[in-house]
Design an enzyme around this catalytic site. Structure first.
Site, short mmCIF file in Angstrom:
data_model
loop_
_atom_site.label_atom_id
_atom_site.label_comp_id
_atom_site.label_asym_id
_atom_site.label_seq_id
_atom_site.Cartn_x
_atom_site.Cartn_y
_atom_site.Cartn_z
N ALA A 90 -14.28 -12.32 -128.08
CA ALA A 90 -15.15 -13.58 -128.27
C ALA A 90 -14.25 -14.81 -128.20
CB ALA A 90 -15.42 -13.68 -129.87
N ARG A 125 -43.64 6.44 -96.81
CA ARG A 125 -44.86 5.70 -97.06
C ARG A 125 -45.21 5.18 -95.50
NH1 ARG A 125 -48.99 3.88 -100.29
NH2 ARG A 125 -49.33 1.46 -100.12
N SER A 175 -17.37 -21.21 -118.67
CA SER A 175 -16.43 -21.15 -117.52
C SER A 175 -15.25 -22.09 -117.79
CB SER A 175 -17.34 -22.13 -116.07
OG SER A 175 -18.45 -21.53 -116.00
N PHE A 212 -22.88 -15.22 -126.50
CA PHE A 212 -22.99 -14.41 -125.70
C PHE A 212 -21.91 -13.37 -125.59
CE2 PHE A 212 -24.57 -18.09 -122.89
CZ PHE A 212 -26.10 -17.64 -123.04
N GLU A 247 -18.07 -12.84 -116.89
CA GLU A 247 -16.66 -12.78 -116.49
C GLU A 247 -16.25 -13.56 -115.15
OE1 GLU A 247 -14.71 -9.04 -116.82
OE2 GLU A 247 -16.07 -8.50 -118.67
N GLU A 289 -18.11 -20.18 -125.86
CA GLU A 289 -18.82 -20.95 -127.10
C GLU A 289 -19.99 -21.64 -126.44
OE1 GLU A 289 -16.05 -23.44 -128.92
OE2 GLU A 289 -14.68 -21.80 -129.63
N PRO A 290 -20.93 -22.17 -127.38
CA PRO A 290 -21.94 -22.94 -126.93
C PRO A 290 -21.62 -23.91 -125.83
CG PRO A 290 -22.47 -22.49 -129.00
CD PRO A 290 -21.08 -21.93 -128.69
C1 LIG Z 1 -24.88 -10.94 -120.91
C2 LIG Z 1 -23.67 -11.66 -121.28
C3 LIG Z 1 -22.47 -11.12 -121.87
C4 LIG Z 1 -21.40 -11.64 -121.82
N1 LIG Z 1 -20.24 -11.20 -122.60
C5 LIG Z 1 -19.29 -11.96 -122.95
C6 LIG Z 1 -18.20 -11.59 -124.01
O1 LIG Z 1 -18.28 -10.46 -124.40
N2 LIG Z 1 -17.24 -12.45 -124.26
C7 LIG Z 1 -17.35 -13.71 -124.08
O2 LIG Z 1 -16.54 -14.62 -124.62
N3 LIG Z 1 -18.30 -14.33 -123.20
C8 LIG Z 1 -19.23 -13.40 -122.71
N4 LIG Z 1 -20.21 -14.09 -122.04
C9 LIG Z 1 -20.17 -15.22 -121.37
C10 LIG Z 1 -20.09 -15.72 -120.14
O3 LIG Z 1 -18.62 -15.27 -119.42
C11 LIG Z 1 -20.53 -16.96 -119.77
O4 LIG Z 1 -21.83 -16.95 -119.71
C12 LIG Z 1 -20.01 -17.37 -118.38
O5 LIG Z 1 -18.34 -17.53 -118.09
C13 LIG Z 1 -20.31 -18.67 -117.94
O6 LIG Z 1 -20.31 -19.64 -118.69
P1 LIG Z 1 -21.66 -20.62 -119.27
O7 LIG Z 1 -22.67 -19.58 -119.56
O8 LIG Z 1 -21.17 -21.58 -120.30
O9 LIG Z 1 -22.08 -21.60 -117.94
P2 LIG Z 1 -21.44 -23.00 -117.67
O10 LIG Z 1 -19.72 -22.74 -117.61
O11 LIG Z 1 -22.08 -24.07 -118.34
O12 LIG Z 1 -21.85 -23.01 -115.92
C14 LIG Z 1 -23.17 -23.54 -115.78
C15 LIG Z 1 -23.37 -23.29 -114.14
O13 LIG Z 1 -22.45 -24.58 -113.71
C16 LIG Z 1 -21.52 -23.75 -112.74
N5 LIG Z 1 -20.40 -24.24 -112.91
C17 LIG Z 1 -19.46 -24.36 -114.08
N6 LIG Z 1 -18.40 -25.18 -113.73
C18 LIG Z 1 -18.34 -25.00 -112.34
C19 LIG Z 1 -17.30 -25.74 -111.50
N7 LIG Z 1 -16.04 -26.25 -111.77
N8 LIG Z 1 -17.85 -25.77 -109.97
C20 LIG Z 1 -19.11 -25.36 -109.79
N9 LIG Z 1 -19.77 -24.76 -110.62
C21 LIG Z 1 -19.43 -24.77 -112.01
C22 LIG Z 1 -21.34 -22.18 -113.32
O14 LIG Z 1 -20.97 -21.27 -112.16
C23 LIG Z 1 -22.87 -22.08 -113.63
O15 LIG Z 1 -23.63 -21.97 -112.44
C24 LIG Z 1 -21.18 -13.13 -121.62
C25 LIG Z 1 -22.49 -13.86 -121.02
C26 LIG Z 1 -23.71 -12.96 -120.78
C27 LIG Z 1 -24.67 -13.66 -120.16
#
Ligand SMILES: Cc1cc2nc3c(=O)[nH]c(=O)nc-3n(C[C@H](O)[C@H](O)[C@H](O)COP(=O)(O)OP(=O)(O)OC[C@H]3O[C@@H](n4cnc5c(N)ncnc54)[C@H](O)[C@@H]3O)c2cc1C
Length: 389
Positions: free
Chosen positions: A127, A268, A135, A159, A363, A130-131
């Site tokens: 974990a 088909r 990234s 997530f 990831e 966070e909200p």
């Molecule tokens: C089904 C699922 C399982 C998961 N499992 C885990 C888990 O077990 N443990 C855990 O800790 N997390 C987990 N995650 C979290 C996951 O790793 C994150 O959702 C992911 O890293 C993206 O972060 P975010 O959702 O906050 O998107 P954001 O970081 O808010 O990104 C939003 C968009 O902006 C883009 N973006 C962000 N920064 C940049 C940049 N510098 N340049 C260009 N584009 C950018 C991103 O690519 C994306 O398109 C999981 C997520 C899902 C959906």
């Protein structure tokens, strides 16, 4: 250059292929039915039963060191195994594995967390997200404040895969706000009974991750995994444990999907001839075949770098990016070739369509992989001549 598999690699691959064909594929219809009524595809007991069946043939702890009762297989072998498992959408992993960072636990932590995870008695979750920090993982806000000899954790994670089922979590919290990610983040092992709760998050896929809520969760100092302030390094180790493994699984899914598309195209008929005779369909099949082949070698090359002790981060990012993008293009084409039937729930294509979409997000999103790859090239950390130097 020798691109052929060794005898051992072939034997292992074939054994897993037979296992998937015999044990997973026949369950697919039932798994689809259950998932569509909101139940897990396999119950915990069914998963354990299948894992024990595989264990009888020695499949236990694919990458777990032999000293911990595992097989200690190479990265290349593991990638081949993942590709085979990807041929079915039934969510299965061989038993006997634990998160890599649990091996950093002290003797007591290994006894309480690592060994029961390997044996399958306990389930973990990782974990960090966070909200307000995905990234940008360095931006986490969950805090752990010292109170006597304990730490009090407050915050929310989101997530988290396996967070609904986990018995304990490896949670990352700020222990020194001034240092932040540079020495101020610590990883804590926190049992569910210590007070965190999980809330199911409904997604378009079958993964159903969880939000984890920490409200004044008190944990003793002994729950720190690794060193105080060294949590971020552990988090990076967990994330870097094998980015090639996610696209490796997609190889198998794409192989199965492309096989379906070929069969459908050959049978088909429209306007008096099989659609396989139309160039529009042939090009979709040709492009998918080329991309699948390229993906296979990107993944195996990244795995080979891991086995060779080379810095594989660039190769792994390329495999993850390419796998996410191309697997999604391939499943989309396969749906297109199936026409209306591809869009129905009679076929599992839509199931894969939804699952593979995740590969571009978790990831490390596509954009974050591109950022890594571009930085490496722009700063000269890797050469444009790539693997051949
Ligand atoms: C089904 C699922 C399982 C998961 N499992 C885990 C888990 O077990 N443990 C855990 O800790 N997390 C987990 N995650 C979290 C996951 O790793 C994150 O959702 C992911 O890293 C993206 O972060 P975010 O959702 O906050 O998107 P954001 O970081 O808010 O990104 C939003 C968009 O902006 C883009 N973006 C962000 N920064 C940049 C940049 N510098 N340049 C260009 N584009 C950018 C991103 O690519 C994306 O398109 C999981 C997520 C899902 C959906």
């Amino acid at each position: 250059m020798d691109f052929s598999l060794t005898v051992e690699e072939r034997e292992v691959r074939d054994w897993v292929r037979t296992f998937v064909q015999r044990e997973l594929v026949p369950r697919e219809q039932e798994v689809l039915r259950r998932e569509r009524s909101g139940e897990p595809g396999l119950t915990r007991d069914e998963l354990t039963e299948l894992q024990l069946k595989a264990k009888e043939s020695g499949f236990w702890g694919v990458q777990t060191p032999e000293s911990f009762g595992g097989m200690g297989l190479s990265a290349v072998m593991t990638a081949l195994i993942e590709a085979e498992l990807g041929r079915s959408f039934v969510q299965f992993q061989f038993g006997g594995s634990a998160d890599n960072i649990l091996f950093h636990g002290n003797a007591e932590q290994q006894e309480r967390y690592l060994l029961p995870t390997i044996s399958g008695e306990r389930k973990s979750c990782f974990a960090i997200t966070e909200p307000g920090a995905g990234s940008d993982a360095k931006n986490i806000r969950t805090s752990a404040k010292k109170d006597g000899s304990d730490w009090i954790i407050n915050g929310e994670k989101t997530f988290i895969t396996g967070g609904n089922e986990a018995d304990f979590t490896m949670v990352f919290a700020i222990t020194d706000p001034e240092k932040g990610a540079n020495g101020g983040v610590t990883c804590f092992l926190v049992d569910r009974e210590m007070g965190w709760r999980s809330e199911y998050i409904d997604t378009m896929g079958e993964w159903g991750p969880a939000a984890l809520v920490f409200e004044d969760v008190r944990v003793p100092e002994s729950q720190i995994l690794g060193e105080l302030g060294k949590g971020f390094e552990l988090a990076m180790q967990w994330i870097g444990r094998g980015r090639y493994l996610l696209p490796a699984r997609a190889i198998g899914s794409c192989e199965r999907l492309l096989t379906m598309a070929i069969e459908h195209a050959n049978t088909r008929e429209t306007f008096g001839a099989p659609i396989a005779e139309r160039q529009a369909i042939q090009w979709m099949i040709a492009d998918s075949g080329v991309e699948l082949e390229a993906l296979r070698w990107l993944v195996l090359h990244a795995a080979w770098q891991v086995d060779s002790g080379l810095d594989s981060r660039h190769a792994q990012s390329m495999a993850k990016l390419y796998g996410g993008v191309k697997a999604n293009e391939i499943v989309d084409r396969v749906m297109q070739i199936h026409g209306g039937m591809g869009y129905t729930r009679e076929l599992p294509i839509e199931r894969w369509y939804r699952e593979l979409r995740l590969l571009r997000i978790y990831e490390g999103t596509d954009e974050i992989q591109r950022r890594t790859i571009a930085r490496n090239l722009l700063k000269g950390h890797v050469k444009v001549s790539g693997a051949l130097g």
